[in-house]
Design a protein around this motif. Structure first.
Motif, short mmCIF file in Angstrom:
data_model
loop_
_atom_site.label_atom_id
_atom_site.label_comp_id
_atom_site.label_asym_id
_atom_site.label_seq_id
_atom_site.Cartn_x
_atom_site.Cartn_y
_atom_site.Cartn_z
N GLY A 1 61.63 9.83 19.82
CA GLY A 1 60.26 9.30 20.48
C GLY A 1 60.01 9.88 21.71
N LEU A 2 60.91 10.07 22.62
CA LEU A 2 60.51 10.83 23.72
C LEU A 2 60.19 12.35 23.69
N GLU A 3 60.93 12.71 22.66
CA GLU A 3 60.72 14.33 22.48
C GLU A 3 59.15 14.49 22.02
N LEU A 4 58.74 13.48 21.05
CA LEU A 4 57.17 13.60 20.86
C LEU A 4 56.33 12.92 21.90
N ALA A 5 56.70 12.17 22.85
CA ALA A 5 56.07 11.62 23.86
C ALA A 5 55.77 12.81 24.95
N LYS A 6 56.78 13.82 25.06
CA LYS A 6 56.78 14.70 26.05
C LYS A 6 55.79 15.59 26.15
N VAL A 7 54.85 15.59 24.83
CA VAL A 7 53.75 16.64 25.02
C VAL A 7 52.61 16.45 26.16
N GLY A 8 52.72 14.98 26.44
CA GLY A 8 51.75 14.67 27.38
C GLY A 8 51.67 15.34 28.87
N GLU A 9 52.99 15.88 28.99
CA GLU A 9 53.24 16.48 30.31
C GLU A 9 52.38 17.74 30.61
N SER A 10 52.00 18.39 29.57
CA SER A 10 51.08 19.65 29.75
C SER A 10 49.64 19.33 29.51
N LEU A 11 49.24 17.92 29.41
CA LEU A 11 47.67 17.74 29.43
C LEU A 11 46.74 18.32 30.45
N ASN A 12 47.04 18.34 31.79
CA ASN A 12 46.27 19.20 32.60
C ASN A 12 46.75 20.56 33.31
N THR A 13 47.87 20.99 32.74
CA THR A 13 48.57 22.49 33.15
C THR A 13 48.44 23.39 32.20
N GLY A 14 48.84 23.10 30.68
CA GLY A 14 49.05 23.97 29.72
C GLY A 14 48.38 23.79 28.46
N ALA A 15 47.49 22.53 28.24
CA ALA A 15 46.88 22.40 27.06
C ALA A 15 46.04 23.46 26.58
N ARG A 16 45.90 23.65 25.16
CA ARG A 16 45.24 24.61 24.58
C ARG A 16 43.79 24.77 24.78
#
Length: 425
Positions: free
Chosen positions: A311-326
Protein backbone atom coordinates in the motif's frame (compact mmCIF):
# COMPACT_ATOMS: atom_id res chain seq x y z
CA UNK A 1 6.36 -10.62 -6.73
CA UNK A 2 6.33 -7.84 -4.15
CA UNK A 3 2.90 -6.73 -5.37
CA UNK A 4 1.51 -10.06 -6.54
CA UNK A 5 2.06 -12.17 -3.42
CA UNK A 6 0.46 -10.02 -0.70
CA UNK A 7 -2.55 -9.06 -2.83
CA UNK A 8 -3.12 -12.58 -4.17
CA UNK A 9 -2.91 -14.11 -0.68
CA UNK A 10 -5.19 -11.45 0.83
CA UNK A 11 -7.77 -11.80 -1.96
CA UNK A 12 -7.70 -15.58 -1.58
CA UNK A 13 -8.30 -15.32 2.16
CA UNK A 14 -11.29 -12.97 1.63
CA UNK A 15 -12.77 -15.33 -0.98
CA UNK A 16 -12.63 -12.72 -3.74
CA UNK A 17 -10.73 -14.84 -6.29
CA UNK A 18 -10.06 -18.46 -7.21
CA UNK A 19 -6.43 -19.19 -6.41
CA UNK A 20 -6.02 -21.95 -8.99
CA UNK A 21 -7.63 -19.90 -11.78
CA UNK A 22 -5.50 -16.89 -10.85
CA UNK A 23 -2.26 -18.88 -10.97
CA UNK A 24 -3.13 -20.63 -14.23
CA UNK A 25 -4.45 -17.64 -16.16
CA UNK A 26 -1.88 -15.12 -14.89
CA UNK A 27 0.85 -17.66 -15.72
CA UNK A 28 -0.58 -18.11 -19.20
CA UNK A 29 -0.70 -14.33 -19.70
CA UNK A 30 2.92 -14.07 -18.50
CA UNK A 31 4.04 -16.55 -21.15
CA UNK A 32 2.01 -14.95 -23.95
CA UNK A 33 3.13 -11.44 -22.94
CA UNK A 34 6.80 -12.42 -22.98
CA UNK A 35 6.46 -14.11 -26.37
CA UNK A 36 4.35 -11.44 -28.10
CA UNK A 37 6.02 -8.25 -26.85
CA UNK A 38 9.57 -9.52 -26.26
CA UNK A 39 10.18 -7.17 -23.32
CA UNK A 40 10.05 -7.79 -19.53
CA UNK A 41 6.45 -6.58 -19.33
CA UNK A 42 4.81 -7.80 -16.10
CA UNK A 43 1.30 -9.08 -15.49
CA UNK A 44 0.26 -7.62 -12.17
CA UNK A 45 -2.93 -7.12 -10.13
CA UNK A 46 -5.26 -4.20 -10.73
CA UNK A 47 -4.34 -2.49 -7.48
CA UNK A 48 -7.32 -0.16 -7.08
CA UNK A 49 -9.76 -3.03 -7.54
CA UNK A 50 -7.73 -5.24 -5.19
CA UNK A 51 -7.67 -2.55 -2.50
CA UNK A 52 -11.45 -2.11 -2.58
CA UNK A 53 -12.06 -5.87 -2.71
CA UNK A 54 -9.85 -6.50 0.34
CA UNK A 55 -11.35 -3.64 2.33
CA UNK A 56 -14.97 -4.48 1.42
CA UNK A 57 -14.69 -8.27 1.27
CA UNK A 58 -15.88 -8.60 -2.34
CA UNK A 59 -17.35 -11.86 -3.53
CA UNK A 60 -15.93 -13.62 -6.58
CA UNK A 61 -18.82 -12.30 -8.69
CA UNK A 62 -18.24 -8.69 -7.60
CA UNK A 63 -14.51 -9.03 -8.22
CA UNK A 64 -15.09 -10.47 -11.68
CA UNK A 65 -17.59 -7.70 -12.47
CA UNK A 66 -15.03 -5.00 -11.68
CA UNK A 67 -12.45 -6.64 -13.96
CA UNK A 68 -14.95 -7.19 -16.79
CA UNK A 69 -16.15 -3.58 -16.57
CA UNK A 70 -12.61 -2.19 -16.90
CA UNK A 71 -11.76 -4.68 -19.66
CA UNK A 72 -14.85 -3.72 -21.66
CA UNK A 73 -14.05 -0.03 -21.40
CA UNK A 74 -10.41 -0.52 -22.37
CA UNK A 75 -11.42 -2.74 -25.32
CA UNK A 76 -13.78 -0.12 -26.76
CA UNK A 77 -11.36 2.76 -26.08
CA UNK A 78 -8.49 0.87 -27.72
CA UNK A 79 -10.60 -0.18 -30.69
CA UNK A 80 -11.74 3.38 -31.49
CA UNK A 81 -8.37 4.94 -30.60
CA UNK A 82 -9.68 6.95 -27.64
CA UNK A 83 -7.04 5.92 -25.10
CA UNK A 84 -4.87 9.01 -25.55
CA UNK A 85 -7.89 11.33 -25.52
CA UNK A 86 -9.20 9.80 -22.30
CA UNK A 87 -5.79 10.09 -20.66
CA UNK A 88 -5.63 13.79 -21.55
CA UNK A 89 -9.11 14.43 -20.12
CA UNK A 90 -8.38 12.90 -16.69
CA UNK A 91 -6.02 15.24 -14.79
CA UNK A 92 -2.92 13.74 -13.21
CA UNK A 93 -3.82 14.94 -9.65
CA UNK A 94 -7.01 12.86 -9.82
CA UNK A 95 -5.12 9.80 -11.04
CA UNK A 96 -2.53 10.13 -8.30
CA UNK A 97 -5.29 10.71 -5.76
CA UNK A 98 -6.90 7.40 -6.69
CA UNK A 99 -3.53 5.67 -6.40
CA UNK A 100 -2.88 7.18 -2.97
CA UNK A 101 -6.41 6.37 -1.83
CA UNK A 102 -6.06 2.77 -2.97
CA UNK A 103 -2.73 2.48 -1.17
CA UNK A 104 -4.12 3.96 2.04
CA UNK A 105 -7.09 1.58 1.83
CA UNK A 106 -4.65 -1.32 1.83
CA UNK A 107 -2.79 0.16 4.80
CA UNK A 108 -6.01 0.66 6.81
CA UNK A 109 -7.25 -2.82 5.99
CA UNK A 110 -3.94 -4.41 6.98
CA UNK A 111 -3.71 -2.31 10.13
CA UNK A 112 -7.14 -3.51 11.22
CA UNK A 113 -6.07 -7.15 10.85
CA UNK A 114 -3.04 -6.55 13.13
CA UNK A 115 -4.97 -5.00 16.01
CA UNK A 116 -6.03 -8.32 17.53
CA UNK A 117 -2.50 -9.73 17.85
CA UNK A 118 -0.83 -10.30 21.24
CA UNK A 119 2.82 -9.83 22.16
CA UNK A 120 3.96 -13.43 22.57
CA UNK A 121 1.03 -15.75 21.83
CA UNK A 122 0.58 -17.67 19.72
CA UNK A 123 4.26 -18.31 19.05
CA UNK A 124 3.90 -18.35 15.26
CA UNK A 125 1.76 -15.19 14.92
CA UNK A 126 2.21 -12.32 17.35
CA UNK A 127 3.39 -8.73 17.65
CA UNK A 128 7.04 -9.76 18.01
CA UNK A 129 6.82 -11.35 14.54
CA UNK A 130 5.16 -8.17 13.28
CA UNK A 131 7.98 -5.95 14.55
CA UNK A 132 10.64 -8.33 13.20
CA UNK A 133 9.08 -8.37 9.73
CA UNK A 134 8.76 -4.58 9.78
CA UNK A 135 12.42 -4.13 10.72
CA UNK A 136 13.46 -6.55 7.97
CA UNK A 137 11.50 -4.58 5.37
CA UNK A 138 12.90 -1.33 6.74
CA UNK A 139 16.47 -2.63 6.43
CA UNK A 140 15.97 -3.54 2.76
CA UNK A 141 14.92 0.04 1.97
CA UNK A 142 18.29 1.44 3.04
CA UNK A 143 20.28 3.10 0.22
CA UNK A 144 22.62 0.17 -0.28
CA UNK A 145 22.51 -1.60 -3.63
CA UNK A 146 23.12 -5.06 -2.18
CA UNK A 147 20.30 -4.72 0.35
CA UNK A 148 17.96 -3.39 -2.33
CA UNK A 149 18.48 -6.56 -4.39
CA UNK A 150 17.25 -8.85 -1.60
CA UNK A 151 14.00 -10.54 -2.77
CA UNK A 152 12.09 -9.35 0.29
CA UNK A 153 8.62 -10.49 -0.75
CA UNK A 154 9.84 -13.96 -1.70
CA UNK A 155 11.70 -14.43 1.60
CA UNK A 156 8.71 -13.31 3.65
CA UNK A 157 6.43 -15.54 1.59
CA UNK A 158 8.59 -18.58 2.35
CA UNK A 159 8.72 -17.69 6.06
CA UNK A 160 4.95 -17.29 6.15
CA UNK A 161 4.36 -20.58 4.34
CA UNK A 162 6.65 -22.43 6.79
CA UNK A 163 4.80 -20.95 9.77
CA UNK A 164 1.39 -21.73 8.25
CA UNK A 165 2.44 -25.33 7.53
CA UNK A 166 3.50 -25.72 11.16
CA UNK A 167 0.13 -24.41 12.32
CA UNK A 168 -1.94 -26.37 9.78
CA UNK A 169 -0.41 -29.77 10.47
CA UNK A 170 -0.37 -32.66 8.06
CA UNK A 171 -4.10 -32.66 7.48
CA UNK A 172 -4.08 -29.37 5.56
CA UNK A 173 -0.85 -29.64 3.61
CA UNK A 174 -0.99 -29.07 -0.16
CA UNK A 175 -1.58 -32.14 -2.27
CA UNK A 176 -2.04 -33.00 -5.92
CA UNK A 177 -5.26 -31.39 -7.01
CA UNK A 178 -6.88 -31.35 -10.43
CA UNK A 179 -8.07 -27.95 -11.61
CA UNK A 180 -11.86 -27.80 -11.74
CA UNK A 181 -12.78 -24.74 -13.81
CA UNK A 182 -16.11 -22.99 -13.30
CA UNK A 183 -17.93 -20.10 -14.95
CA UNK A 184 -19.04 -17.03 -13.00
CA UNK A 185 -22.26 -15.30 -14.05
CA UNK A 186 -22.49 -12.07 -12.00
CA UNK A 187 -25.95 -10.85 -11.08
CA UNK A 188 -26.97 -7.28 -11.96
CA UNK A 189 -26.48 -6.26 -8.32
CA UNK A 190 -22.99 -7.80 -8.19
CA UNK A 191 -22.02 -6.18 -11.49
CA UNK A 192 -23.26 -2.79 -10.30
CA UNK A 193 -21.30 -3.08 -7.04
CA UNK A 194 -18.08 -4.21 -8.71
CA UNK A 195 -18.25 -1.71 -11.56
CA UNK A 196 -19.18 1.40 -9.59
CA UNK A 197 -17.30 0.82 -6.34
CA UNK A 198 -14.05 -0.52 -7.81
CA UNK A 199 -14.05 -0.48 -11.62
CA UNK A 200 -14.55 3.27 -12.15
CA UNK A 201 -11.52 4.16 -10.05
CA UNK A 202 -9.34 1.59 -11.84
CA UNK A 203 -9.99 2.96 -15.35
CA UNK A 204 -7.72 6.05 -15.19
CA UNK A 205 -4.96 3.99 -13.52
CA UNK A 206 -5.14 1.33 -16.22
CA UNK A 207 -5.16 3.74 -19.14
CA UNK A 208 -2.32 5.86 -17.75
CA UNK A 209 -0.06 3.42 -15.89
CA UNK A 210 -0.72 0.16 -17.75
CA UNK A 211 -0.96 1.49 -21.30
CA UNK A 212 0.36 5.03 -21.93
CA UNK A 213 3.20 4.95 -19.37
CA UNK A 214 4.27 1.41 -20.34
CA UNK A 215 4.54 2.32 -24.01
CA UNK A 216 6.61 5.41 -23.24
CA UNK A 217 8.81 3.70 -20.65
CA UNK A 218 9.59 0.74 -22.89
CA UNK A 219 10.71 3.20 -25.58
CA UNK A 220 12.95 5.00 -23.06
CA UNK A 221 14.47 1.88 -21.44
CA UNK A 222 14.78 -0.35 -24.51
CA UNK A 223 15.32 1.92 -27.52
CA UNK A 224 16.67 -0.96 -29.62
CA UNK A 225 13.47 -2.99 -29.20
CA UNK A 226 10.21 -2.10 -30.90
CA UNK A 227 8.02 -0.53 -28.21
CA UNK A 228 4.44 -1.84 -27.93
CA UNK A 229 1.80 0.63 -29.09
CA UNK A 230 -0.98 1.86 -26.84
CA UNK A 231 -3.52 0.01 -28.98
CA UNK A 232 -1.68 -3.30 -28.60
CA UNK A 233 -1.33 -2.84 -24.84
CA UNK A 234 -4.98 -1.89 -24.48
CA UNK A 235 -6.14 -4.94 -26.39
CA UNK A 236 -3.80 -7.09 -24.28
CA UNK A 237 -5.25 -5.80 -20.99
CA UNK A 238 -8.80 -6.21 -22.28
CA UNK A 239 -8.20 -9.71 -23.60
CA UNK A 240 -6.61 -11.00 -20.40
CA UNK A 241 -9.57 -9.97 -18.25
CA UNK A 242 -12.36 -10.74 -20.71
CA UNK A 243 -11.17 -14.36 -20.56
CA UNK A 244 -9.82 -14.90 -17.04
CA UNK A 245 -12.41 -13.04 -14.95
CA UNK A 246 -15.20 -15.43 -16.00
CA UNK A 247 -13.26 -18.20 -14.22
CA UNK A 248 -12.70 -16.27 -10.99
CA UNK A 249 -9.16 -15.16 -11.83
CA UNK A 250 -7.79 -11.96 -10.36
CA UNK A 251 -8.15 -8.88 -12.62
CA UNK A 252 -4.72 -8.09 -14.03
CA UNK A 253 -3.00 -5.47 -16.14
CA UNK A 254 0.49 -4.41 -17.15
CA UNK A 255 2.44 -1.75 -15.28
CA UNK A 256 5.27 0.73 -15.76
CA UNK A 257 6.51 0.16 -12.20
CA UNK A 258 6.87 -3.56 -12.78
CA UNK A 259 8.65 -2.95 -16.09
CA UNK A 260 11.08 -0.57 -14.39
CA UNK A 261 11.74 -3.11 -11.61
CA UNK A 262 12.38 -5.92 -14.11
CA UNK A 263 14.80 -3.68 -16.01
CA UNK A 264 16.54 -2.63 -12.81
CA UNK A 265 17.34 -6.24 -11.89
CA UNK A 266 18.75 -7.04 -15.32
CA UNK A 267 15.85 -8.21 -17.51
CA UNK A 268 16.15 -7.11 -21.13
CA UNK A 269 13.74 -9.50 -22.88
CA UNK A 270 10.58 -11.46 -22.18
CA UNK A 271 12.51 -14.44 -20.76
CA UNK A 272 12.06 -13.47 -17.11
CA UNK A 273 8.30 -13.10 -17.56
CA UNK A 274 8.05 -16.43 -19.39
CA UNK A 275 9.94 -18.25 -16.60
CA UNK A 276 7.64 -16.74 -13.95
CA UNK A 277 4.59 -17.69 -16.02
CA UNK A 278 5.68 -21.31 -16.37
CA UNK A 279 6.23 -21.50 -12.60
CA UNK A 280 2.70 -20.18 -11.95
CA UNK A 281 1.21 -22.64 -14.43
CA UNK A 282 2.91 -25.62 -12.79
CA UNK A 283 1.87 -24.59 -9.27
CA UNK A 284 -1.70 -23.88 -10.37
CA UNK A 285 -2.11 -27.14 -12.29
CA UNK A 286 -0.37 -29.41 -9.79
CA UNK A 287 -1.55 -28.05 -6.41
CA UNK A 288 -4.23 -25.48 -7.29
CA UNK A 289 -6.86 -24.85 -4.63
CA UNK A 290 -5.21 -27.27 -2.20
CA UNK A 291 -2.96 -24.33 -1.30
CA UNK A 292 -5.94 -22.45 0.11
CA UNK A 293 -5.82 -24.45 3.35
CA UNK A 294 -2.24 -23.38 4.01
CA UNK A 295 -2.79 -19.79 2.86
CA UNK A 296 -5.81 -19.47 5.17
CA UNK A 297 -3.37 -20.03 8.08
CA UNK A 298 -0.83 -17.55 6.71
CA UNK A 299 0.36 -15.47 9.72
CA UNK A 300 -1.38 -12.10 9.98
CA UNK A 301 1.84 -10.63 11.36
CA UNK A 302 3.65 -11.37 8.08
CA UNK A 303 0.80 -10.75 5.66
CA UNK A 304 -0.24 -7.52 7.34
CA UNK A 305 3.20 -5.95 6.99
CA UNK A 306 3.49 -7.17 3.39
CA UNK A 307 0.14 -5.56 2.50
CA UNK A 308 1.12 -2.35 4.28
CA UNK A 309 4.35 -2.27 2.28
CA UNK A 310 2.40 -2.79 -0.96
CA UNK A 311 0.00 0.00 0.00
CA UNK A 312 2.78 2.45 0.84
CA UNK A 313 4.54 1.60 -2.42
CA UNK A 314 1.35 2.46 -4.30
CA UNK A 315 0.79 5.67 -2.32
CA UNK A 316 4.37 6.80 -2.90
CA UNK A 317 3.45 8.02 -6.39
CA UNK A 318 1.92 11.16 -4.90
CA UNK A 319 5.36 12.52 -4.00
CA UNK A 320 6.06 13.53 -7.61
CA UNK A 321 2.81 15.44 -8.13
CA UNK A 322 4.42 18.87 -8.39
CA UNK A 323 7.96 17.88 -9.30
CA UNK A 324 8.03 15.14 -11.92
CA UNK A 325 4.49 14.29 -12.99
CA UNK A 326 4.10 13.59 -16.70
CA UNK A 327 1.74 16.51 -17.32
CA UNK A 328 4.47 18.93 -16.17
CA UNK A 329 6.79 18.00 -19.02
CA UNK A 330 6.68 20.06 -22.19
CA UNK A 331 5.19 18.26 -25.14
CA UNK A 332 7.94 16.58 -27.14
CA UNK A 333 8.06 15.47 -30.72
CA UNK A 334 5.66 12.64 -31.45
CA UNK A 335 6.49 9.47 -33.31
CA UNK A 336 4.44 7.68 -35.95
CA UNK A 337 2.10 6.25 -33.31
CA UNK A 338 1.50 9.65 -31.75
CA UNK A 339 3.51 8.88 -28.62
CA UNK A 340 6.00 11.26 -27.07
CA UNK A 341 8.85 10.56 -24.71
CA UNK A 342 9.90 12.57 -21.64
CA UNK A 343 13.46 11.24 -21.72
CA UNK A 344 16.03 14.03 -21.38
CA UNK A 345 13.41 16.71 -20.62
CA UNK A 346 12.95 18.74 -17.47
CA UNK A 347 9.54 19.40 -15.91
CA UNK A 348 8.32 22.97 -15.95
CA UNK A 349 8.25 25.05 -12.79
CA UNK A 350 4.94 25.15 -10.93
CA UNK A 351 3.75 28.33 -9.24
CA UNK A 352 2.72 28.29 -5.59
CA UNK A 353 -0.92 28.79 -6.53
CA UNK A 354 -0.94 25.95 -9.05
CA UNK A 355 0.97 23.75 -6.63
CA UNK A 356 -1.71 24.25 -3.97
CA UNK A 357 -4.52 23.64 -6.47
CA UNK A 358 -3.00 20.38 -7.70
CA UNK A 359 -2.42 19.19 -4.14
CA UNK A 360 -6.01 20.08 -3.16
CA UNK A 361 -7.47 18.18 -6.12
CA UNK A 362 -5.37 15.13 -5.25
CA UNK A 363 -6.33 15.19 -1.57
CA UNK A 364 -10.01 15.79 -2.42
CA UNK A 365 -9.87 12.57 -4.44
CA UNK A 366 -8.17 10.73 -1.57
CA UNK A 367 -10.66 12.09 0.95
CA UNK A 368 -13.72 11.11 -1.08
CA UNK A 369 -12.34 7.64 -1.69
CA UNK A 370 -11.45 6.94 1.94
CA UNK A 371 -14.51 8.60 3.47
CA UNK A 372 -17.01 6.64 1.39
CA UNK A 373 -14.75 3.64 0.62
CA UNK A 374 -15.71 4.06 -3.00
CA UNK A 375 -13.36 4.84 -5.88
CA UNK A 376 -16.16 6.35 -7.95
CA UNK A 377 -16.96 8.91 -5.22
CA UNK A 378 -13.31 9.88 -4.96
CA UNK A 379 -13.03 10.15 -8.74
CA UNK A 380 -16.10 12.40 -9.02
CA UNK A 381 -14.99 14.55 -6.06
CA UNK A 382 -11.55 15.09 -7.57
CA UNK A 383 -12.95 15.90 -11.03
CA UNK A 384 -15.42 18.42 -9.58
CA UNK A 385 -12.65 20.09 -7.58
CA UNK A 386 -10.49 20.24 -10.71
CA UNK A 387 -13.34 21.75 -12.74
CA UNK A 388 -13.98 24.42 -10.08
CA UNK A 389 -10.34 25.51 -10.26
CA UNK A 390 -10.26 25.40 -14.07
CA UNK A 391 -13.62 27.08 -14.73
CA UNK A 392 -12.32 30.70 -14.69
CA UNK A 393 -9.57 29.75 -17.15
CA UNK A 394 -11.99 27.90 -19.43
CA UNK A 395 -14.49 30.78 -19.33
CA UNK A 396 -11.78 33.31 -20.18
CA UNK A 397 -10.60 31.20 -23.11
CA UNK A 398 -14.13 30.75 -24.47
CA UNK A 399 -14.91 34.46 -24.10
CA UNK A 400 -11.70 35.55 -25.78
CA UNK A 401 -12.15 33.03 -28.58
CA UNK A 402 -15.67 34.24 -29.36
CA UNK A 403 -15.17 38.01 -29.02
CA UNK A 404 -11.43 38.43 -29.29
CA UNK A 405 -9.44 40.56 -26.86
CA UNK A 406 -10.35 44.28 -27.12
CA UNK A 407 -7.34 46.50 -26.47
CA UNK A 408 -5.83 49.85 -27.45
CA UNK A 409 -3.01 49.40 -29.94
CA UNK A 410 -0.59 51.89 -31.45
CA UNK A 411 -0.41 52.17 -35.26
CA UNK A 412 1.71 54.27 -37.57
CA UNK A 413 0.98 55.73 -41.00
CA UNK A 414 3.39 56.42 -43.79
CA UNK A 415 3.19 60.14 -43.07
CA UNK A 416 4.52 59.52 -39.62
CA UNK A 417 1.24 60.22 -37.86
CA UNK A 418 0.63 57.99 -34.91
CA UNK A 419 -2.85 57.00 -33.77
CA UNK A 420 -4.37 54.81 -31.05
CA UNK A 421 -7.08 52.47 -32.27
CA UNK A 422 -9.41 50.19 -30.32
CA UNK A 423 -9.55 46.77 -31.91
CA UNK A 424 -9.41 43.00 -31.41
CA UNK A 425 -6.13 41.12 -31.50
Amino acid sequence: MGTLLPLMIALTMTGSISLSSTLIFSGLWNVLTGVMFGIPLPVQPMKAIAAVAIARGFSKAEMASAGLFVAGFVLVASWVGAIKWFTKVIPIPVVKGIQIGAGMSLVLSAGGSLQGLHWTSPKEDNLLWTISVFLFLLATTLPYRRLARIPTALILFVIGIVLSVVVSGRGRLPHLSRWRPFILLPSPAAFRTGALEAGVGQIPLTTLNSIIAVSQLSYDLLPNVEAPTTTALGLSVAGMNLVGCWFGAMPVCHGSGGLAAQYRFGARSGASIIILGLFKLVVGLVWGDSLVGVLSRFPKSVLGIMVIAAGLELAKVGESLNTGARDLYLQGEEDDEGESSTAGKRPRQVSDEERMQRWTVMMMTVGGLLAFRNDAVGFVAGMLCHCVYRFPVWWREVRDDERGIWSWRRVSRRSGERRWLLGRS
